[in-house]
Design a protein around this motif. Sequence first.
Motif, PDB file in Angstrom:
ATOM      1  N   ASP A  91      44.344  31.265  32.302  1.00 22.12           N
ATOM      2  CA  ASP A  91      43.727  30.022  31.843  1.00 22.12           C
ATOM      3  C   ASP A  91      42.325  30.332  31.324  1.00 22.12           C
ATOM      4  OD1 ASP A  91      42.693  27.490  31.490  1.00 22.12           O
ATOM      5  OD2 ASP A  91      42.757  26.928  33.603  1.00 22.12           O
ATOM      6  N   ASN A  92      42.061  30.005  30.073  1.00 23.58           N
ATOM      7  CA  ASN A  92      40.719  30.233  29.517  1.00 23.58           C
ATOM      8  C   ASN A  92      39.941  28.940  29.340  1.00 23.58           C
ATOM      9  OD1 ASN A  92      41.968  29.051  27.326  1.00 23.58           O
ATOM     10  ND2 ASN A  92      41.286  30.578  25.841  1.00 23.58           N
ATOM     11  N   GLY A  93      40.459  27.838  29.883  1.00 26.98           N
ATOM     12  CA  GLY A  93      39.758  26.565  29.785  1.00 26.98           C
ATOM     13  C   GLY A  93      40.292  25.651  28.711  1.00 26.98           C
ATOM     14  N   PHE A  94      41.112  26.184  27.789  1.00 29.53           N
ATOM     15  CA  PHE A  94      41.724  25.304  26.773  1.00 29.53           C
ATOM     16  C   PHE A  94      43.132  25.738  26.389  1.00 29.53           C
ATOM     17  CE2 PHE A  94      39.227  28.508  24.534  1.00 29.53           C
ATOM     18  CZ  PHE A  94      40.039  28.919  23.483  1.00 29.53           C
ATOM     19  N   LEU A  95      43.609  26.851  26.937  1.00 29.08           N
ATOM     20  CA  LEU A  95      44.977  27.289  26.696  1.00 29.08           C
ATOM     21  C   LEU A  95      45.516  27.955  27.954  1.00 29.08           C
ATOM     22  CD1 LEU A  95      47.296  27.669  24.543  1.00 29.08           C
ATOM     23  CD2 LEU A  95      46.416  30.008  24.277  1.00 29.08           C
ATOM     24  N   LEU A  96      46.759  27.649  28.283  1.00 27.67           N
ATOM     25  CA  LEU A  96      47.434  28.260  29.418  1.00 27.67           C
ATOM     26  C   LEU A  96      48.418  29.306  28.904  1.00 27.67           C
ATOM     27  CD1 LEU A  96      48.189  24.884  31.183  1.00 27.67           C
ATOM     28  CD2 LEU A  96      46.395  26.503  31.849  1.00 27.67           C
ATOM     29  N   LEU A  97      48.414  30.464  29.537  1.00 34.01           N
ATOM     30  CA  LEU A  97      49.305  31.558  29.156  1.00 34.01           C
ATOM     31  C   LEU A  97      50.183  31.858  30.361  1.00 34.01           C
ATOM     32  CD1 LEU A  97      49.640  33.315  26.606  1.00 34.01           C
ATOM     33  CD2 LEU A  97      48.142  35.007  27.672  1.00 34.01           C
ATOM     34  N   LYS A  98      51.487  31.690  30.195  1.00 35.98           N
ATOM     35  CA  LYS A  98      52.409  31.814  31.321  1.00 35.98           C
ATOM     36  C   LYS A  98      53.578  32.728  30.954  1.00 35.98           C
ATOM     37  CE  LYS A  98      55.397  29.014  34.371  1.00 35.98           C
ATOM     38  NZ  LYS A  98      56.680  29.655  33.996  1.00 35.98           N
ATOM     39  N   GLU A  99      53.911  33.651  31.865  1.00 34.04           N
ATOM     40  CA  GLU A  99      55.040  34.537  31.625  1.00 34.04           C
ATOM     41  C   GLU A  99      56.338  33.736  31.749  1.00 34.04           C
ATOM     42  OE1 GLU A  99      56.519  39.032  32.761  1.00 34.04           O
ATOM     43  OE2 GLU A  99      55.177  37.981  34.141  1.00 34.04           O
ATOM     44  N   ASP A 100      57.166  33.788  30.693  1.00 26.52           N
ATOM     45  CA  ASP A 100      58.392  32.991  30.674  1.00 26.52           C
ATOM     46  C   ASP A 100      59.292  33.529  29.571  1.00 26.52           C
ATOM     47  OD1 ASP A 100      60.269  30.678  30.210  1.00 26.52           O
ATOM     48  OD2 ASP A 100      58.960  29.730  31.697  1.00 26.52           O
ATOM     49  N   GLY A 101      60.575  33.611  29.831  1.00 25.61           N
ATOM     50  CA  GLY A 101      61.511  34.151  28.849  1.00 25.61           C
ATOM     51  C   GLY A 101      61.868  33.198  27.736  1.00 25.61           C
ATOM     52  N   ARG A 102      61.534  31.919  27.896  1.00 26.75           N
ATOM     53  CA  ARG A 102      61.911  30.931  26.883  1.00 26.75           C
ATOM     54  C   ARG A 102      60.993  31.008  25.656  1.00 26.75           C
ATOM     55  NH1 ARG A 102      61.517  25.751  30.591  1.00 26.75           N
ATOM     56  NH2 ARG A 102      59.801  27.053  31.401  1.00 26.75           N
ATOM     57  N   LEU A 103      61.494  30.494  24.529  1.00 21.37           N
ATOM     58  CA  LEU A 103      60.721  30.467  23.293  1.00 21.37           C
ATOM     59  C   LEU A 103      59.843  29.221  23.191  1.00 21.37           C
ATOM     60  CD1 LEU A 103      63.428  31.596  20.695  1.00 21.37           C
ATOM     61  CD2 LEU A 103      61.320  32.830  21.227  1.00 21.37           C
ATOM     62  N   THR A 104      60.336  28.124  23.740  1.00 23.52           N
ATOM     63  CA  THR A 104      59.654  26.832  23.584  1.00 23.52           C
ATOM     64  C   THR A 104      58.750  26.566  24.767  1.00 23.52           C
ATOM     65  OG1 THR A 104      61.593  25.996  22.411  1.00 23.52           O
ATOM     66  CG2 THR A 104      59.997  24.379  23.180  1.00 23.52           C
ATOM     67  N   SER A 105      57.451  26.499  24.512  1.00 25.82           N
ATOM     68  CA  SER A 105      56.481  26.247  25.577  1.00 25.82           C
ATOM     69  C   SER A 105      55.943  24.826  25.467  1.00 25.82           C
ATOM     70  CB  SER A 105      55.320  27.238  25.478  1.00 25.82           C
ATOM     71  OG  SER A 105      54.651  27.092  24.231  1.00 25.82           O
ATOM     72  N   PRO A 106      55.441  24.271  26.568  1.00 26.62           N
ATOM     73  CA  PRO A 106      54.815  22.947  26.502  1.00 26.62           C
ATOM     74  C   PRO A 106      53.525  22.993  25.687  1.00 26.62           C
ATOM     75  CG  PRO A 106      55.275  23.607  28.780  1.00 26.62           C
ATOM     76  CD  PRO A 106      55.444  24.813  27.938  1.00 26.62           C
ATOM     77  N   LEU A 107      53.087  21.842  25.231  1.00 24.63           N
ATOM     78  CA  LEU A 107      51.840  21.749  24.490  1.00 24.63           C
ATOM     79  C   LEU A 107      50.678  22.271  25.334  1.00 24.63           C
ATOM     80  CD1 LEU A 107      51.157  20.643  21.662  1.00 24.63           C
ATOM     81  CD2 LEU A 107      50.384  18.560  22.769  1.00 24.63           C
ATOM     82  N   ALA A 108      49.749  22.957  24.701  1.00 22.73           N
ATOM     83  CA  ALA A 108      48.569  23.559  25.342  1.00 22.73           C
ATOM     84  C   ALA A 108      48.941  24.770  26.201  1.00 22.73           C
ATOM     85  CB  ALA A 108      47.792  22.537  26.171  1.00 22.73           C
ATOM     86  N   THR A 109      50.167  25.236  26.064  1.00 20.87           N
ATOM     87  CA  THR A 109      50.649  26.412  26.790  1.00 20.87           C
ATOM     88  C   THR A 109      51.356  27.336  25.811  1.00 20.87           C
ATOM     89  OG1 THR A 109      51.022  25.104  28.791  1.00 20.87           O
ATOM     90  CG2 THR A 109      52.130  27.236  28.668  1.00 20.87           C
ATOM     91  N   VAL A 110      51.162  28.631  25.986  1.00 19.16           N
ATOM     92  CA  VAL A 110      51.930  29.631  25.250  1.00 19.16           C
ATOM     93  C   VAL A 110      52.606  30.530  26.272  1.00 19.16           C
ATOM     94  CG1 VAL A 110      51.783  31.684  23.769  1.00 19.16           C
ATOM     95  CG2 VAL A 110      50.535  29.608  23.138  1.00 19.16           C
ATOM     96  N   PHE A 111      53.902  30.714  26.114  1.00 16.97           N
ATOM     97  CA  PHE A 111      54.631  31.640  26.979  1.00 16.97           C
ATOM     98  C   PHE A 111      54.430  33.070  26.474  1.00 16.97           C
ATOM     99  CE2 PHE A 111      57.998  28.202  28.081  1.00 16.97           C
ATOM    100  CZ  PHE A 111      57.166  27.703  29.074  1.00 16.97           C
ATOM    101  N   TYR A 112      54.519  34.026  27.395  1.00 13.22           N
ATOM    102  CA  TYR A 112      54.446  35.424  26.972  1.00 13.22           C
ATOM    103  C   TYR A 112      55.505  36.239  27.690  1.00 13.22           C
ATOM    104  CZ  TYR A 112      52.117  36.981  31.302  1.00 13.22           C
ATOM    105  OH  TYR A 112      51.837  37.287  32.612  1.00 13.22           O
ATOM    106  N   GLU A 113      55.818  37.372  27.090  1.00 15.92           N
ATOM    107  CA  GLU A 113      56.793  38.294  27.649  1.00 15.92           C
ATOM    108  C   GLU A 113      56.300  39.712  27.364  1.00 15.92           C
ATOM    109  OE1 GLU A 113      61.649  38.837  27.271  1.00 15.92           O
ATOM    110  OE2 GLU A 113      60.704  36.935  26.655  1.00 15.92           O
ATOM    111  N   GLU A 114      56.338  40.560  28.356  1.00 14.17           N
ATOM    112  CA  GLU A 114      55.910  41.943  28.184  1.00 14.17           C
ATOM    113  C   GLU A 114      57.086  42.815  27.730  1.00 14.17           C
ATOM    114  OE1 GLU A 114      52.224  42.486  31.287  1.00 14.17           O
ATOM    115  OE2 GLU A 114      54.237  42.979  31.997  1.00 14.17           O
ATOM    116  N   TYR A 115      56.759  43.874  27.004  1.00 12.86           N
ATOM    117  CA  TYR A 115      57.806  44.817  26.590  1.00 12.86           C
ATOM    118  C   TYR A 115      57.307  46.255  26.732  1.00 12.86           C
ATOM    119  CZ  TYR A 115      55.225  45.412  22.165  1.00 12.86           C
ATOM    120  OH  TYR A 115      54.263  45.689  21.220  1.00 12.86           O
ATOM    121  N   GLU A 116      58.243  47.152  26.940  1.00 15.66           N
ATOM    122  CA  GLU A 116      57.948  48.578  26.938  1.00 15.66           C
ATOM    123  C   GLU A 116      58.433  49.229  25.653  1.00 15.66           C
ATOM    124  OE1 GLU A 116      59.362  50.515  30.437  1.00 15.66           O
ATOM    125  OE2 GLU A 116      58.139  49.296  31.806  1.00 15.66           O
ATOM    126  N   ASP A 117      59.519  48.695  25.110  1.00 13.85           N
ATOM    127  CA  ASP A 117      60.102  49.233  23.882  1.00 13.85           C
ATOM    128  C   ASP A 117      60.235  48.091  22.876  1.00 13.85           C
ATOM    129  OD1 ASP A 117      61.504  50.481  21.917  1.00 13.85           O
ATOM    130  OD2 ASP A 117      63.375  50.654  23.042  1.00 13.85           O
TER     131      ASP A 117
END
Length: 337
Positions: free
Chosen positions: A253-279
């Motif tokens: 949380d940076n105060g105006f955007l939430l970043l949450k680990e999630d496998g889905r493509l569609t995130s709620p407003l004011a949130t961006v999902f992320y996924e880590e990769y090795e390859d």
Amino acid sequence: MTKKQRIAAFVALGEFLQQDSTELNEMLHRASIQNPWYTPANTTKQIQSIAQNLTEEKLNNWLSAYPDLDTEKTVGLILAGNIPLVGFHDLLTVLISGFTAQIKVSSDDAGLTNFLVKKLLHIAPSFQHKIQIAERLQDFDLIIATGSDNSSRYFEYYFGKKPHIIRKNRNSAAVLDGKETKEALKGLGHDIFDYFGLGCRSVSKLYIPKGYDIAQFFEGIEDFKDIKDHYKYANNYDYNKSIYLINGDKHYDNGFLLLKEDGRLTSPLATVFYEEYEDIATIMASLNAQQDKIQCLVSEVAIETHIPTFPLGQSQCPALTDYADGVNTLDFLFANA
């Protein structure tokens, strides 16, 4: 009207949209009151994006492979309203191809489509018999409808027997490799925050390499912090933050955007999902398998995919040939002329 005359009319409309006119500014103000998501800044950005495509050179190049057609066939248009004038490309395509447009505007449109239609008719009165604004579509030959996954089932049921393009929910994603400059990440901020992230070209998912420094991303988008001053965006941010805190969900949380680990493509407003990769090849295989749910990708990385891909900062600036859902609207119209 001939193709040349139709092109000239839209070129004149583009020139009007680039002027700093009192008439246009008053319309932007009224729209922002009717629909608070349509801030003057966002609507101006959309109008400028539209105007940049309405040049004689671009329109001629776009239409060069198609005949000069003037048909009596009518295309029903069901326009979305998630961002300002999101349906303008469909309207332009139908009219400039020589068809009649029967338009059902969104309840969220705030008068913007009607404003542009009236301005176009002022420029070229010959369009008068080619444009119909309707509360209910009827007596049309083709249909182009844009909505949600739920509304698409309704559209399929009622309009499926006509030649049609029916669009569903789509989202956009970014693929990072950790080597992006601060300027590139600022561009990514536009992909995320322009139009408050409400568009199908808005980035709602990040793919980042394992061990990626999240602080690097947050530093790059810091210039967008004022977005939280918009009360509707802030309400969504506060709500989603409270849910994650109550549920104990790991998030940044940076105060105006939430970043949450999630496998889905569609995130709620004011949130961006992320996924880590090795390859990165594994991530691209996953994205390619979901390409029917993805409008576009943004990345500075060389990736192999059929999904439309743009540099960071360019997802919200489609060219005339960047068709929604990858369906060439001109091909569809002329195939059913």
